[in-house]
Design an enzyme around this catalytic site. Structure first.
Site, PDB file in Angstrom:
ATOM      1  N   GLY A   1      59.144  48.762  97.754  1.00  0.00           N
ATOM      2  CA  GLY A   1      60.188  49.771  97.914  1.00  0.00           C
ATOM      3  C   GLY A   1      61.593  49.213  98.082  1.00  0.00           C
ATOM      4  O   GLY A   1      62.564  49.966  98.037  1.00  0.00           O
TER       5      GLY A   1
ATOM      6  N   THR B   1      61.195  43.402 102.065  1.00  0.00           N
ATOM      7  CA  THR B   1      62.324  42.490 101.836  1.00  0.00           C
ATOM      8  C   THR B   1      63.616  42.976 102.487  1.00  0.00           C
ATOM      9  O   THR B   1      64.326  42.195 103.128  1.00  0.00           O
ATOM     10  CB  THR B   1      62.544  42.284 100.316  1.00  0.00           C
ATOM     11  OG1 THR B   1      61.276  41.999  99.719  1.00  0.00           O
ATOM     12  CG2 THR B   1      63.483  41.127 100.054  1.00  0.00           C
TER      13      THR B   1
ATOM     14  N   ASP C   1      48.339  44.113 105.590  1.00  0.00           N
ATOM     15  CA  ASP C   1      48.944  44.305 104.270  1.00  0.00           C
ATOM     16  C   ASP C   1      48.533  43.183 103.297  1.00  0.00           C
ATOM     17  O   ASP C   1      48.542  42.008 103.671  1.00  0.00           O
ATOM     18  CB  ASP C   1      50.471  44.293 104.476  1.00  0.00           C
ATOM     19  CG  ASP C   1      51.252  44.744 103.257  1.00  0.00           C
ATOM     20  OD1 ASP C   1      50.739  45.576 102.499  1.00  0.00           O
ATOM     21  OD2 ASP C   1      52.397  44.259 103.089  1.00  0.00           O
TER      22      ASP C   1
ATOM     23  N   SER D   1      51.309  40.858 106.529  1.00  0.00           N
ATOM     24  CA  SER D   1      50.614  40.175 105.441  1.00  0.00           C
ATOM     25  C   SER D   1      49.686  39.137 106.076  1.00  0.00           C
ATOM     26  O   SER D   1      49.723  38.951 107.297  1.00  0.00           O
ATOM     27  CB  SER D   1      51.637  39.471 104.553  1.00  0.00           C
ATOM     28  OG  SER D   1      52.287  38.463 105.333  1.00  0.00           O
TER      29      SER D   1
HETATM   30 ZN   LIG Z   1      53.144  45.151  98.767  1.00  0.00          ZN
END
Ligand SMILES: [Zn+2]
Length: 305
Positions: free
Chosen positions: A237, A260, A81, A49
């Site tokens: 997901g 996560t 991302d 990210s």
């Molecule tokens: Zn995402």
């Protein structure tokens, strides 16, 4: 070298999905690559990210993944991302990322479309300094220019309400108006020219107290409307039950993001390791159970995808 796009198309033809896993550090990268290698060279996407990219350093991340590709001998691709601005996405491309996800899904439709298009055009304009073997000796090669950058671009339409860093104690309700509309999806993909499309289909980031309910009909309708070569991406997901992930892949999703669950596996193992060996001073000894935990979690996801 086989491109990410070719891998995604092949996965879809075989009713499979390619996993995308986020990393914060080199231990997480190791865990994912060891899983990919031990599973026989499974292709995998590594995501950072904007926060993760800033922590690792974009050029460092690009160099790590490039080197890992050689060292582990697995097709691994680095994706920027959820980059939330055209500027950040362009910076990732410049730093050597294989792929970018330009996420302007919070903006009004027209602004999302224009910004995403700009990133696609920028990615296409990039000439690779690493020529494919087939190009050696051609006039292009002698001129040091290549038309195909091979940089894959993902766009997103529809809005996911939550964040990946969180495990929510409360239930998360999804507003039906935030879901991706199939007609808009078709136009968005056609006008932007993206390679991968992320949609809001009842999924959310992080893990909520309630089970998400994926809208499988919406997935099928959008998939049917997308061009053949465009990948369909499922974000969030982590909190989705196994049966629903399987059904989503059957309905046409061929790229699944998990963040996560990887973070949780890593942190739990690390906390246990620190508690079990309070006098240990060698970082890699303390870290190895965390690497192993990431590897096992990724192997579990490979089996599912
Ligand atoms: Zn995402």
């Amino acid at each position: 070298m086989i491109t990410l796009q070719e891998i995604l198309i092949k996965a879809r033809q075989n009713g499979k999905a390619i996993g995308h896993f986020n990393i914060s550090n080199v231990e997480m990268l190791r865990g994912i690559l060891e899983a990919a290698k031990s599973a026989g060279g499974v292709p995998v996407m590594i995501g950072t990210s904007e926060g993760e990219a800033a922590y690792i350093g974009r050029k460092v991340a690009a160099a790590l993944v490039r080197a890992a590709r050689e060292e582990y001998g697995v097709p691994v691709f680095l994706n920027a991302d959820h980059h939330k601005s055209v500027k950040a996405a362009k910076e990732a491309i410049d730093a050597g990322y294989d792929s970018v996800h330009i996420d302007l899904s919070k903006l009004p439709y027209e602004e999302n479309l224009q910004g995403t298009k700009e990133v696609v055009e920028y990615a296409r304009s990039k000439v690779s300094s690493f020529p494919p073997a087939s190009a050696c000796g051609t006039s292009q090669w002698r001129a040091g220019r290549f038309q195909v950058s091979g940089i894959s671009v993902e766009g997103e339409l529809g809005y996911l309400p939550t964040e990946s860093s969180k495990i929510y104690k409360e239930e998360v309700k999804i507003d039906p108006a935030s879901l991706t509309k199939p007609e808009e999806a078709t136009e968005f993909v056609r006008k932007t020219g993206i390679d991968r499309f992320a949609a809001a289909v009842g999924n959310l980031h992080g893990i909520a107290a309630n089970e998400p309910q994926l809208d499988l009909n919406r997935i099928r309708t959008i998939r049917a409307a997308l061009p053949e070569q465009v990948a369909f991406v499922l974000h969030g997901g982590s909190g989705i039950p196994v049966s629903q992930v399987k059904a989503a892949i059957e309905a046409g999703m061929n790229n699944v993001h998990v963040s996560t669950e990887i973070r949780v596996a890593y942190m739990q193992a690390l906390r246990q390791s620190l508690a079990a060996s309070p006098d240990e001073t060698t970082p890699y000894k303390l870290m190895s159970p965390a690497v192993e935990a990431v590897k096992q979690k990724v192997l579990e996801k490979f089996a599912l995808f």
